[in-house]
Motif scaffolding. Structure first.
Motif, PDB file in Angstrom:
ATOM      1  N   ARG A 281       0.816  -1.212   0.000  1.00 24.84           N
ATOM      2  CA  ARG A 281       0.000   0.000   0.000  1.00 24.84           C
ATOM      3  C   ARG A 281       0.851   1.264   0.000  1.00 24.84           C
ATOM      4  O   ARG A 281       0.370   2.331   0.370  1.00 24.84           O
ATOM      5  N   SER A 284      -0.510   3.884  -2.483  1.00 25.27           N
ATOM      6  CA  SER A 284      -1.774   4.405  -1.966  1.00 25.27           C
ATOM      7  C   SER A 284      -1.510   5.455  -0.892  1.00 25.27           C
ATOM      8  O   SER A 284      -2.200   6.479  -0.820  1.00 25.27           O
ATOM      9  N   ARG A 297      -7.709   3.610  -3.603  1.00 27.55           N
ATOM     10  CA  ARG A 297      -7.936   2.216  -3.279  1.00 27.55           C
ATOM     11  C   ARG A 297      -6.650   1.408  -3.500  1.00 27.55           C
ATOM     12  O   ARG A 297      -5.801   1.772  -4.307  1.00 27.55           O
ATOM     13  N   SER A 298      -6.541   0.277  -2.781  1.00 27.53           N
ATOM     14  CA  SER A 298      -5.439  -0.660  -3.003  1.00 27.53           C
ATOM     15  C   SER A 298      -6.003  -2.067  -3.148  1.00 27.53           C
ATOM     16  O   SER A 298      -7.183  -2.308  -2.882  1.00 27.53           O
ATOM     17  N   THR A 299      -5.131  -2.986  -3.564  1.00 27.66           N
ATOM     18  CA  THR A 299      -5.515  -4.398  -3.728  1.00 27.66           C
ATOM     19  C   THR A 299      -4.598  -5.269  -2.881  1.00 27.66           C
ATOM     20  O   THR A 299      -4.213  -6.358  -3.286  1.00 27.66           O
ATOM     21  N   HIS A 300      -4.273  -4.785  -1.712  1.00 26.60           N
ATOM     22  CA  HIS A 300      -3.285  -5.409  -0.841  1.00 26.60           C
ATOM     23  C   HIS A 300      -3.692  -6.798  -0.353  1.00 26.60           C
ATOM     24  O   HIS A 300      -2.848  -7.657  -0.124  1.00 26.60           O
ATOM     25  N   ASP A 301      -4.995  -7.025  -0.190  1.00 30.70           N
ATOM     26  CA  ASP A 301      -5.454  -8.299   0.372  1.00 30.70           C
ATOM     27  C   ASP A 301      -6.826  -8.656  -0.186  1.00 30.70           C
ATOM     28  O   ASP A 301      -7.421  -7.897  -0.969  1.00 30.70           O
ATOM     29  N   ARG A 303      -9.762  -8.850   1.230  1.00 33.80           N
ATOM     30  CA  ARG A 303     -10.867  -7.965   1.632  1.00 33.80           C
ATOM     31  C   ARG A 303     -10.936  -6.726   0.743  1.00 33.80           C
ATOM     32  O   ARG A 303     -12.019  -6.333   0.297  1.00 33.80           O
ATOM     33  N   ARG A 304      -9.780  -6.147   0.472  1.00 29.66           N
ATOM     34  CA  ARG A 304      -9.766  -4.938  -0.358  1.00 29.66           C
ATOM     35  C   ARG A 304     -10.163  -5.241  -1.803  1.00 29.66           C
ATOM     36  O   ARG A 304     -10.853  -4.455  -2.447  1.00 29.66           O
ATOM     37  N   ALA A 307     -13.954  -5.722  -1.908  1.00 30.80           N
ATOM     38  CA  ALA A 307     -14.643  -4.430  -1.813  1.00 30.80           C
ATOM     39  C   ALA A 307     -14.515  -3.655  -3.119  1.00 30.80           C
ATOM     40  O   ALA A 307     -15.471  -3.012  -3.574  1.00 30.80           O
ATOM     41  N   LEU A 308     -13.340  -3.716  -3.740  1.00 28.44           N
ATOM     42  CA  LEU A 308     -13.135  -3.007  -5.002  1.00 28.44           C
ATOM     43  C   LEU A 308     -14.019  -3.577  -6.097  1.00 28.44           C
ATOM     44  O   LEU A 308     -14.636  -2.821  -6.869  1.00 28.44           O
TER      45      LEU A 308
END
Length: 322
Positions: A281, A284, A297-301, A303-304, A307-308
């Motif tokens: 991140r 971000s 927004r990030s795509t770190h995990d 959950r993210r 949500a994205l």
């Protein structure tokens, strides 16, 4: 719902143990396919390296670079597959320029991975020959750090490697000179000086030793015109064409990363926000601190990413095959 995004791809240092494990669990078909192709292109066991290998196995430059790019490409493909995602504008922080060019249609994914594999090997060779260090300096203007680097030049190579944001600049070079610049920066009012856990002095003149050899590698690869805007981290301006992209990848080896300029250039485009595609991140965080875009927004995990995908409007129903 968001869909018009400045899309950022992270560089080295973003690797972590298990960084693609959630992708393989949640999206096995898509992520598995990308990582299998990455293994074929690089000759590395990237599926295991990116999902189950311990941190120390990811640390070497020649491993970290293809692993980060493979993970970033897997995330991008998940977003494409599940949401039909197309970036509005792309950029990559140093190494991240390779998946950015793939996203823009300038490079084929396999070609980008082969180049990154060789890039990492050449950079590791520099590290073995000259050693070196990198340190992030926080809370001191880049212009003042440039002055201190010039004053410390008699001690060895020390140069600015990353202009990340107004409050963070990274220096790179031979260890005694880097350590002295860090000491003087703190005396001049810097808030902190943080030694980075890297295995080579990236983005300084010590890397010129590999420019010609890597340029020869680049000449064997086909570069196409960008299908969408690409902001170069070498110049902070748009990549004009395929030939320009090839030259920039050569220049980035020894040139500084101008990420603050990249964020400024991105602000000139009519986008809904910023998205970091890949592990970590860091980018971000830079985007959040600039305050230019309210949506970051990030795509770190997992959950993210979940949500994205919902925000992109195409999240599959729970339990659906991926």
């Amino acid at each position: 719902m968001i869909d018009n995004l400045f899309t950022m791809f992270p560089g080295q240092g973003s690797q972590r143990a298990g960084m693609a494990g959630h992708l393989l669990r949640e999206h096995p078909r898509t992520a598995g396919r990308v990582l299998a192709r990455a293994e074929e292109a690089t000759g590395l066991p990237l599926t295991a390296l990116c999902s189950t290998a311990p941190e120390e196995e990811l640390a070497p430059t020649e491993i970290a670079q293809p692993a980060i790019v493979a993970t970033s490409l897997a995330v991008l493909e998940v977003l494409r597959d599940q949401a039909g995602f197309v970036p509005a504008v792309v950029a990559g922080h140093s190494l991240g320029e390779y998946p950015a060019l793939v996203a823009a249609g300038v490079l084929e994914a396999e070609a980008a991975l082969r180049l990154v594999r060789r890039r990492g090997e050449l950079m590791a060779g520099v590290s073995r020959q000259v050693g070196g260090a990198m340190t992030a300096v926080l809370g001191l203007a880049a212009a003042r750090i440039e002055e201190i680097c010039a004053d410390c030049a008699p001690l060895g190579v020390v140069e600015i490697a990353n202009y990340n944001e107004p409050g963070q600049t990274v220096i790179s070079g031979q260890r005694p000179a880097v350590e002295e610049v860090a000491r003087r920066a703190l005396a001049a009012g810097a808030e902190r000086a943080v030694a980075l856990k890297v295995s080579a002095p990236f983005h300084c003149s010590l890397m010129r030793a590999i420019e010609d050899e890597f340029a020869a590698e680049l000449e064997h690869v086909s570069f196409s015109a960008p299908r969408l805007p690409v902001i170069s981290s070498v110049t902070g301006t748009l990549v004009r064409d395929g030939g320009h992209a090839r030259d920039l990848l050569r220049r980035q080896l020894a040139g500084p990363v101008r990420w603050a300029d990249v964020l400024g250039a991105a602000a000139a485009h009519a986008v809904d926000g910023c998205l970091e595609v890949g592990p970590g991140r860091v980018l971000s965080g830079f985007a959040n601190r600039t305050g230019v875009h309210s949506v970051v927004r990030s795509t770190h995990d997992a959950r993210r990413i979940s949500a994205l995908l919902r925000e992109l409007g195409q999240q599959p129903a729970p339990g659906a095959a991926a």
